[in-house]
Design a protein around this motif. Sequence first.
Motif, PDB file in Angstrom:
ATOM      1  N   CYS A  61       4.340  67.767  42.362  1.00 41.26           N
ATOM      2  CA  CYS A  61       4.482  67.349  43.764  1.00 41.26           C
ATOM      3  C   CYS A  61       4.492  65.833  43.872  1.00 41.26           C
ATOM      4  CB  CYS A  61       3.370  67.947  44.623  1.00 41.26           C
ATOM      5  SG  CYS A  61       1.721  67.467  44.121  1.00 41.26           S
ATOM      6  N   TRP A 119      13.199  73.108  41.158  1.00 41.46           N
ATOM      7  CA  TRP A 119      12.992  73.173  42.606  1.00 41.46           C
ATOM      8  C   TRP A 119      11.844  72.289  43.065  1.00 41.46           C
ATOM      9  CZ3 TRP A 119      14.392  77.925  45.893  1.00 41.46           C
ATOM     10  CH2 TRP A 119      15.709  78.300  45.621  1.00 41.46           C
ATOM     11  N   GLU A 123      12.243  69.493  45.937  1.00 34.27           N
ATOM     12  CA  GLU A 123      11.326  69.395  47.072  1.00 34.27           C
ATOM     13  C   GLU A 123      10.794  67.968  47.214  1.00 34.27           C
ATOM     14  OE1 GLU A 123       7.658  72.067  48.615  1.00 34.27           O
ATOM     15  OE2 GLU A 123       7.393  71.174  46.640  1.00 34.27           O
ATOM     16  N   ASP A 126      13.541  65.832  48.629  1.00 34.71           N
ATOM     17  CA  ASP A 126      13.769  66.131  50.044  1.00 34.71           C
ATOM     18  C   ASP A 126      12.673  65.549  50.923  1.00 34.71           C
ATOM     19  OD1 ASP A 126      14.704  67.207  52.406  1.00 34.71           O
ATOM     20  OD2 ASP A 126      14.382  69.289  51.834  1.00 34.71           O
ATOM     21  N   LEU A 141      16.296  70.690  49.839  1.00 36.29           N
ATOM     22  CA  LEU A 141      15.864  72.062  49.624  1.00 36.29           C
ATOM     23  C   LEU A 141      15.269  72.672  50.883  1.00 36.29           C
ATOM     24  CD1 LEU A 141      15.360  74.306  47.488  1.00 36.29           C
ATOM     25  CD2 LEU A 141      13.146  73.254  47.087  1.00 36.29           C
ATOM     26  N   LEU A 142      14.502  71.898  51.649  1.00 40.10           N
ATOM     27  CA  LEU A 142      13.780  72.440  52.797  1.00 40.10           C
ATOM     28  C   LEU A 142      14.297  71.951  54.144  1.00 40.10           C
ATOM     29  CD1 LEU A 142      10.205  72.124  51.296  1.00 40.10           C
ATOM     30  CD2 LEU A 142      11.567  74.187  51.512  1.00 40.10           C
TER      31      LEU A 142
END
Length: 197
Positions: A61, A119, A123, A126, A141-142
């Motif tokens: 993250c 992914w 994230e 994004d 992605l979001l």
Amino acid sequence: MSLKLDQLSAQLKLALSDKITQLTVALDEITIECRADHYIAVCTKLRDHAELKFEQLIDLCGVDYSEYKDGIWEGARYAMVLHLLSVSLNQRVRLRVFAQDDDFPVLPTLVDIWPAANWFEREAFDLYGLMFENHPDLRRLLTDYGFVGHPFRKDFPMIGNVEMRYDPEQQRVIYQPVSIELRNNVPRVIRDEGAHQ
């Protein structure tokens, strides 16, 4: 510190030696840091070394440290934090690496080391605007493709920059500047001081 954490700390120091810039133990978890130019080498060693065997990427993250510690943070603004698991040796480690350029944060992709990073990196791109060099499919992605900005950055406005709505005259979705009026969202608490006597 437990014997298992002592042993893992020693193995990490032995395997990664000068590539670790910091190793801390807090709440029975080990966190290591490395420089961005050692990121791929450190991750490869974490996965392949016989005494480490971190074959599984649990999480990856982005973090924006711009308001960390009430704004007195002195280091780089953006970091990637990885949580790794060795199923075969039953051990975990956290790795943190900072992007060197706050204006255009770039790190190499980990997709070739752990395919699950795909992914997670999308994230982080994004939501934080972190770029990943050589990523096979780096796109949003979001959020919507027309979305402007990166909503998890600390300087992103709480109400956003644009809103989208369907326009029946044009028969399509349009984007326009946000038209929300700012208001105080703090609930009022009214107490009757004499009611509980």
